[in-house]
Write an enzyme that holds these catalytic residues in place. Structure first.
Site, mmCIF file in Angstrom:
data_model
loop_
_atom_site.group_PDB
_atom_site.id
_atom_site.type_symbol
_atom_site.label_atom_id
_atom_site.label_comp_id
_atom_site.label_asym_id
_atom_site.label_seq_id
_atom_site.Cartn_x
_atom_site.Cartn_y
_atom_site.Cartn_z
ATOM 1 N N LYS A 13 0.829 -1.222 0.000
ATOM 2 C CA LYS A 13 0.000 0.000 0.000
ATOM 3 C C LYS A 13 0.856 1.261 0.000
ATOM 4 C CE LYS A 13 -2.281 -0.558 3.860
ATOM 5 N NZ LYS A 13 -1.902 -1.868 4.431
ATOM 6 N N ARG A 88 -10.082 1.288 8.969
ATOM 7 C CA ARG A 88 -9.558 -0.014 9.380
ATOM 8 C C ARG A 88 -10.681 -0.951 9.810
ATOM 9 N NH1 ARG A 88 -3.958 0.723 9.105
ATOM 10 N NH2 ARG A 88 -2.885 -0.858 10.302
ATOM 11 N N ARG A 127 11.536 -6.996 4.286
ATOM 12 C CA ARG A 127 11.530 -5.560 4.554
ATOM 13 C C ARG A 127 12.313 -5.275 5.829
ATOM 14 N NH1 ARG A 127 5.816 -2.534 5.056
ATOM 15 N NH2 ARG A 127 5.842 -3.310 7.164
ATOM 16 N N ARG A 135 11.073 -1.065 12.194
ATOM 17 C CA ARG A 135 9.902 -0.611 12.931
ATOM 18 C C ARG A 135 9.681 -1.482 14.150
ATOM 19 N NH1 ARG A 135 5.093 0.118 8.730
ATOM 20 N NH2 ARG A 135 4.080 -0.740 10.549
ATOM 21 N N ARG A 146 -1.396 -8.290 13.758
ATOM 22 C CA ARG A 146 -1.870 -7.324 12.771
ATOM 23 C C ARG A 146 -2.608 -8.030 11.638
ATOM 24 N NH1 ARG A 146 3.059 -4.388 10.835
ATOM 25 N NH2 ARG A 146 1.701 -2.826 9.925
#
Ligand code: AMP
Length: 190
Positions: A13, A88, A127, A135, A146
């Protein structure tokens, strides 16, 4: 142009939003980025959001809706925006519909990036490896949470927007440029 980009964590995204920003001169409104900034600055919102984010759960609808409601009024949103990470859940989607109605803003389209779950786990792992700024909410437990939250609360939005004839699905497992091309095709048909 006012868009929502929908997809599970790691679906791309952020990357696609950045490209939409360049192509259409709109702004990217990433609620995740806004919250991470608030946490860093230790604002009132940041202090409330920190632990919730760390667990991979959702920050309260009241906070999120008020952030977005204020943000879309800012002058840089005049040309439009792509919402990345908001709404969300259904309550946020309903609140968004109401506030856009009140502000007389039209939602052009909702782009869903469809991605297989095993691919997501691989992407998030890579990532993490590439990123120097890892992160803190990207550990494995948080990621699992998540994804679960996405399945339970966010995925139902596809039906919500499909019923309103706004939903366009894109295969997010193609390479990045192909995904961009497909989104371009959808938007040029609007
Ligand atoms: P993201 O970068 O969009 O994956 O967001 C990171 C984290 O911020 C999420 O796991 C949530 O804890 C929180 N968050 C971001 N956007 C929202 C939202 N619209 N509603 C509730 N929580 C959110």
């Amino acid at each position: 142009m006012r868009l929502i980009i929908l997809g599970p964590p790691g679906s791309g995204k952020g990357t696609q939003s950045t490209r939409l920003v360049e192509k259409y001169g709109i702004v990217q409104l990433s609620t995740g980025d806004m919250l991470r900034a608030a946490v860093k600055e230790e604002t009132e919102v940041g202090l409330k959001a920190k632990d919730v984010m760390g667990r991979g759960e959702l920050v309260s609808d009241d906070i999120m809706v008020s952030i977005i409601s204020d943000r879309v009024e800012k002058p840089d949103c005049k040309n439009g925006f792509v919402l990345d990470g908001f709404p969300r859940n259904i309550a946020q989607a309903e609140a968004l519909e109401k506030l856009m109605d009140e502000k007389e803003l039209n939602l052009d389209s909702v782009i869903e990036l469809e991605v297989d779950e095993t691919i997501l786990q691989d992407r998030i792992e890579s990532r993490k490896e590439q990123s120097t700024d890892v992160r803190s909410d990207d550990n494995v437990e948080t990621l699992k949470n998540r994804l679960e939250v996405y399945r339970a609360q966010t995925a139902p939005l596809t039906k919500y927007y499909d019923e309103r004839n706004k939903l366009r699905r894109v295969n997010g497992m193609q390479d990045v440029d192909q995904v961009t091309k497909q989104i371009d095709d959808i938007l040029s048909d609007l």
